[in-house]
Scaffold this active site. Structure first.
Site, mmCIF file in Angstrom:
data_model
loop_
_atom_site.group_PDB
_atom_site.id
_atom_site.type_symbol
_atom_site.label_atom_id
_atom_site.label_comp_id
_atom_site.label_asym_id
_atom_site.label_seq_id
_atom_site.Cartn_x
_atom_site.Cartn_y
_atom_site.Cartn_z
ATOM 1 N N ARG A 8 0.878 -1.291 -0.004
ATOM 2 C CA ARG A 8 -0.034 0.167 0.044
ATOM 3 C C ARG A 8 0.765 1.146 0.072
ATOM 4 N NH1 ARG A 8 -1.313 3.770 3.369
ATOM 5 N NH2 ARG A 8 -0.095 2.943 5.058
ATOM 6 N N VAL A 9 0.333 2.248 -0.767
ATOM 7 C CA VAL A 9 0.995 3.466 -0.745
ATOM 8 C C VAL A 9 0.021 4.521 -0.502
ATOM 9 C CG1 VAL A 9 3.095 3.170 -2.251
ATOM 10 C CG2 VAL A 9 0.854 3.988 -3.346
ATOM 11 N N SER A 10 0.265 5.723 -0.014
ATOM 12 C CA SER A 10 -0.705 6.686 0.581
ATOM 13 C C SER A 10 -1.309 7.386 -0.549
ATOM 14 C CB SER A 10 -0.158 7.621 1.614
ATOM 15 O OG SER A 10 0.329 7.040 2.871
ATOM 16 N N SER A 11 -0.606 7.909 -1.642
ATOM 17 C CA SER A 11 -1.243 8.517 -2.685
ATOM 18 C C SER A 11 -0.985 8.054 -4.192
ATOM 19 C CB SER A 11 -0.699 10.154 -2.688
ATOM 20 O OG SER A 11 0.785 9.913 -2.783
ATOM 21 N N GLN A 14 2.872 8.219 -5.490
ATOM 22 C CA GLN A 14 3.732 7.087 -4.968
ATOM 23 C C GLN A 14 3.695 5.685 -5.646
ATOM 24 O OE1 GLN A 14 2.246 7.094 -0.859
ATOM 25 N NE2 GLN A 14 4.273 8.304 -0.205
#
Length: 182
Positions: A8-11, A14
């Site tokens: 998972r990445v936040s945005s 990324q």
């Protein structure tokens, strides 16, 4: 026995490539990918991943702890659910977090105890704050009172009807009746 990865990445700006590479190198045969903030409760790919892991001996891999859980309590909730199904959990960048080993289970148990302790402390502080507010005579919750009680009472003393008072005070007739009944 499946080895499943969660990346998972936040945005959207990324990149997941580094996480996916590490997960594959560690033996993940299926990887769930998500581009969403960790604070979002509705992470559909995490839910799908956790539902996919169902057989005893399966293992969930993440590269870092913060890719999976929002807090220690959230981590504990996830791992407890995995344990109930007999599914292991490993964090690649932190070898001590590995529920497939005795030492890893011990470390996780300590983390779970800390999370429980943090929750109890938060609740205790909250209760102290509520008690302090009550002692100071502050109301808790709800909207601040915007009615002018003195105006309502003086208009009633002048002989005005509840409807007339409500119109002039800018409130409902039931609010006027409530002020007058106190």
């Amino acid at each position: 026995m499946a080895v499943v990865g969660y990346a998972r990445v936040s945005s959207t700006g990324q990149d997941l490539a580094t996480q996916i590479e590490k997960l594959k190198a560690a033996g993940a045969t299926k990887i769930f990918e998500e581009k969403q903030s960790g604070t979002d409760k509705g992470r559909p790919k995490l839910r799908e991943c956790l539902n996919y892991l169902r057989d005893e001996g399966d293992t969930l891999l993440v590269t870092k702890l913060d890719r999976l859980a929002r807090s220690a309590a959230h981590l504990h909730e996830i791992v407890e659910g995995l344990n109930a199904k007999g599914v292991g959990f490993k964090v690649l960048d932190d070898q001590s977090l590995d529920t497939t080993s005795r030492t890893g289970k011990l470390v996780f148990g300590i983390l779970a105890s800390i999370a429980e302790f943090e929750t109890a402390l938060r609740k205790e502080r909250q209760m102290e704050g509520i008690a302090k507010a009550k002692a100071e005579g502050r109301t808790l919750g709800g909207r601040p009172v915007t009615l002018d009680h003195d105006l309502i009472r003086s208009l009633k003393a002048e002989g005005r009807s509840v409807r007339q008072i409500a119109k002039e005070a800018g409130c409902s007739p039931s609010a006027v009746q409530k002020v007058l009944s106190n």
